[in-house]
Structures are given as C-alpha cells and as structure tokens.
Design an enzyme around this catalytic site. Structure first.
Site, mmCIF file in Angstrom:
data_model
loop_
_atom_site.group_PDB
_atom_site.id
_atom_site.type_symbol
_atom_site.label_atom_id
_atom_site.label_comp_id
_atom_site.label_asym_id
_atom_site.label_seq_id
_atom_site.Cartn_x
_atom_site.Cartn_y
_atom_site.Cartn_z
ATOM 1 N N LYS A 139 -17.099 18.765 -0.729
ATOM 2 C CA LYS A 139 -16.864 18.205 -1.967
ATOM 3 C C LYS A 139 -18.386 16.590 -2.502
ATOM 4 C CE LYS A 139 -13.843 13.455 -2.076
ATOM 5 N NZ LYS A 139 -12.641 12.946 -1.927
ATOM 6 N N LYS A 152 -10.936 14.912 6.327
ATOM 7 C CA LYS A 152 -12.673 14.386 5.175
ATOM 8 C C LYS A 152 -13.335 13.566 5.515
ATOM 9 C CE LYS A 152 -13.378 10.743 1.897
ATOM 10 N NZ LYS A 152 -13.176 10.072 0.967
ATOM 11 N N ARG A 178 0.739 -1.528 -0.467
ATOM 12 C CA ARG A 178 0.353 0.024 0.375
ATOM 13 C C ARG A 178 0.630 1.401 -0.041
ATOM 14 N NH1 ARG A 178 -3.263 -3.129 3.466
ATOM 15 N NH2 ARG A 178 -2.707 -2.666 5.447
HETATM 16 P P1 13P Z 1 -14.108 9.069 -6.112
HETATM 17 O O1 13P Z 1 -13.543 10.279 -6.414
HETATM 18 O O2 13P Z 1 -13.380 7.292 -6.210
HETATM 19 O O3 13P Z 1 -15.455 8.415 -5.620
HETATM 20 O O4 13P Z 1 -13.454 8.945 -4.447
HETATM 21 C C1 13P Z 1 -13.104 10.152 -4.150
HETATM 22 C C2 13P Z 1 -13.249 10.097 -2.525
HETATM 23 O O5 13P Z 1 -13.022 10.515 -1.893
HETATM 24 C C3 13P Z 1 -14.199 9.157 -1.966
HETATM 25 O O6 13P Z 1 -14.514 9.631 -0.538
#
Ligand code: 13P
Length: 336
Positions: free
Chosen positions: A217, A134, A44
């Site tokens: 987001k 996030k 990873r």
């Molecule tokens: P994706 O762009 O693959 O949807 O992932 C973004 C993300 O951080 C989802 O929580």
C-alpha cells in the site's frame, strides 16, 4: 497458489479495492468534529455501519480495514461488524500498529510501534474474523529526510510485523507512506519513495516473508503539497509506474494505493490513468480512507439518522474507484 496469495487476490481482484475505515479514535474524533458530530463510540459505529451496509460493498469492496474498537462492535440491528462485512462478500481486516512515535536520535521523524504482544493480538483478531492486517510506516521528505535510520528501522518493523501476520494465516498490508507534505518535487518523491520501498522488500525477504501473500500500500508519486512545480495526472501515473516497476518484486500480487490527502476526484483519476498505462503484472487498486469517505461523511453529518443519502454518495464514490481500478473511469461517468 498459497492460501495467503488466494486471500490477497480475493481482496483486490476484478475491480475491487479496500475501504480503509481504520481511523484511530483520535483521528476519527478530528474527522467527526470537523463536521460537528460528537465523537462517541455510538456515533463512530453509526457512521461505519452506514458505510458497511451500502449496496456498493458487494461489487466494489474486497476488504475493509477496521480499528480495534470497531471490530469488537455490534451493529444497531444486532450483527457483529465482521459478520456485516462478510455478508457483503468482503473480508474484514484490522490495523495492528499502535501508531507512529518520535524516532530516537532523529526526532523529527517517526517510527511505527506495536510489535510487543503482537503475536497474541493477532490470534485474537483472527478469531474475531480478520483475514488481513495493516501496518503503516510514515516518512517525510526534506533535504535530509527520510534518513537512512528512518528508512531502515521502519522497514525492519514492517518485516517483523509481516512475518508474524503470515504466521497467523493473515495477509499483511505493507504500507510505507511517504507524505505529500512539503515543497519537494515529484522527482524527489520518486527517488525517496523508490528507496523506501526497496528497503522494505530487502527486509521482507530477509525475514522470509512470502512476498506472494502480501499487499503493498504505497503513495502515488506526487509533487509536495506546497510545491510550485505540480505535475499533470498523466505524469503522476507514469512516475508512479516507473517507481513500482523498479522497486517491487514481480511475485507481489497487487498494489492498493492510499489516497494520502488527494481529492476524491484526483485519487480516482490518477488510479484510472495508472491502470490505463499499467505495463506491469501487478493489480493496481485502491485502499482509500478519505477519498472514499469524505463526501459521504459530510452528507451524513447533516442528519446522522438518514442513511440513504450518504449511502448514495458512498456508492457513487466506490463505483468510480472500482471503474478506475479497471481503467474504465471517465469524467462523463463521474458527473452522470
Ligand atoms: P487515506 O486514503 O485517507 O490516505 O487513508 C489510507 C490509510 O489507510 C492511511 O493509513
């Protein structure tokens, strides 16, 4: 300008976007096993340090979202992961939710958890170098979902999370993701996504969150994956703008879309059209996971010691997304 607003703008200005590399170990295991690579902490790390030391990080990536395991790792050449990200000019961020669990009394829906002990964890992440965070709320669309209960409870959690993050001098990414799964129409996605986002801002404001110091987001407005009535990329951009214009307060500095299962090219083309048609004052950029990593992962998996070939693929993808964030992407540049 507040310090938080400055951090948010540093991450998303000038065609820069966010690399979402915060897959949990469970999700990363699925991604690695799908290309026949063993999901060990070493592998990873190897994949992620390949991405984070790519040339395009300097020009195209303003922030990288990490998972707890990764922010604590040291690269094979002896640098901590946060230091590697800082050295490219980007800021390290951290996913702080602990995942979506079944919502009591609406068990087909999810509530994101992770508030317990969050204040203490945030202090630790700040010390490790994180400057943004996030938290993802997730919603499904059907005739009866998302329910008022799911909309209300996830908005409440996102607001409590955001207030704690700002208290600890970091910028919260507020991610309410309305999933593509299902056969719903784009108009249904528009209606439900607008309701979800509006409720998030009601709660953020109630919890006294500084709206100029967050990054939203969201998903783009799409017809469901199984829908027979798909809409054009141009219509996607128009409906996405309509949604955000009517549901996001103007103080928000910027919007960084998730890719949500769109192909790399669709995610890029749609962002490009959103920027070409952008009639809002928001910066519109990317916070992509799969749409930045998928092809690079496939190439890397063929020989995990060869970093040049997957870096070239990642550099191209990041460059295309960055052009799209300025409305300057084209099919010709894509295929050059
Ligand atoms: P994706 O762009 O693959 O949807 O992932 C973004 C993300 O951080 C989802 O929580």
């Amino acid at each position: 300008m507040s310090e938080l607003n400055k951090i948010a703008l540093k991450i998303i200005s000038n065609g820069k976007g966010i690399l979402a590399a915060d897959e949990s170990n469970g999700t990363m295991t699925k991604r690695l096993e799908s290309v026949n690579v063993n999901s060990t902490p070493e592998n990873r790390l190897l994949f992620r340090e390949m991405l984070f030391s790519s040339e395009s990080m300097k020009e195209c990536i303003g922030g990288v979202i990490l998972y707890d395991e990764t922010i604590n790792q040291t690269t094979s050449f002896g640098k901590s992961i946060p230091d590697l990200i800082y050295s490219s000019g980007a800021l390290p961020g951290i996913k702080v939710d602990t995942g979506a669990k079944d919502l009591a009394n609406s068990s087909e829906e999810k509530i994101t958890e992770g508030l317990d002990g969050l204040r203490e964890r945030l202090k630790k992440y700040y010390e490790l170098g994180a400057r943004f965070t996030k938290w993802r709320g997730v919603y499904t669309i059907s005739d009866i979902y998302p329910s008022k209960l799911a909309i209300q409870s996830n908005a409440h959690a996102l607001a409590r999370y955001s207030a704690l993050v700002q208290e600890n001098k970091m910028v919260p990414i507020v991610e309410p993701e309305v999933l593509m799964d299902g056969d719903h129409s784009a108009d249904s996605c528009l209606k439900k996504t607008s309701e979800v986002i509006k409720k998030c801002f009601d709660e953020l404001i109630l919890h006294k969150v500084d709206i100029s110091g967050i990054i939203l987001k969201p998903n783009m407005i799409l017809a469901g994956k199984q829908s027979k009535n798909k809409i054009s990329n141009e219509e996607i951009s128009q409906k996405t703008l309509e949604c955000l214009k009517s549901s996001v307060p103007s103080e928000v500095p910027g919007i960084a879309f998730l890719s949500g299962g769109q192909s790399e090219i669709d995610a890029t083309e749609n962002l490009n059209l959103i920027n070409k048609n952008n009639n809002t004052r928001f910066i519109m950029t990317y916070s992509y996971g799969r749409a930045l990593q998928q092809s690079a992962l496939r190439t890397w998996s063929k020989n995990i010691k060869n970093i040049e070939a997957p870096q070239n693929i990642f550099n191209h993808r990041a460059k295309m997304c960055s052009l799209a964030a300025k409305g300057k992407w084209s099919k010709e540049l894509e295929n050059k």
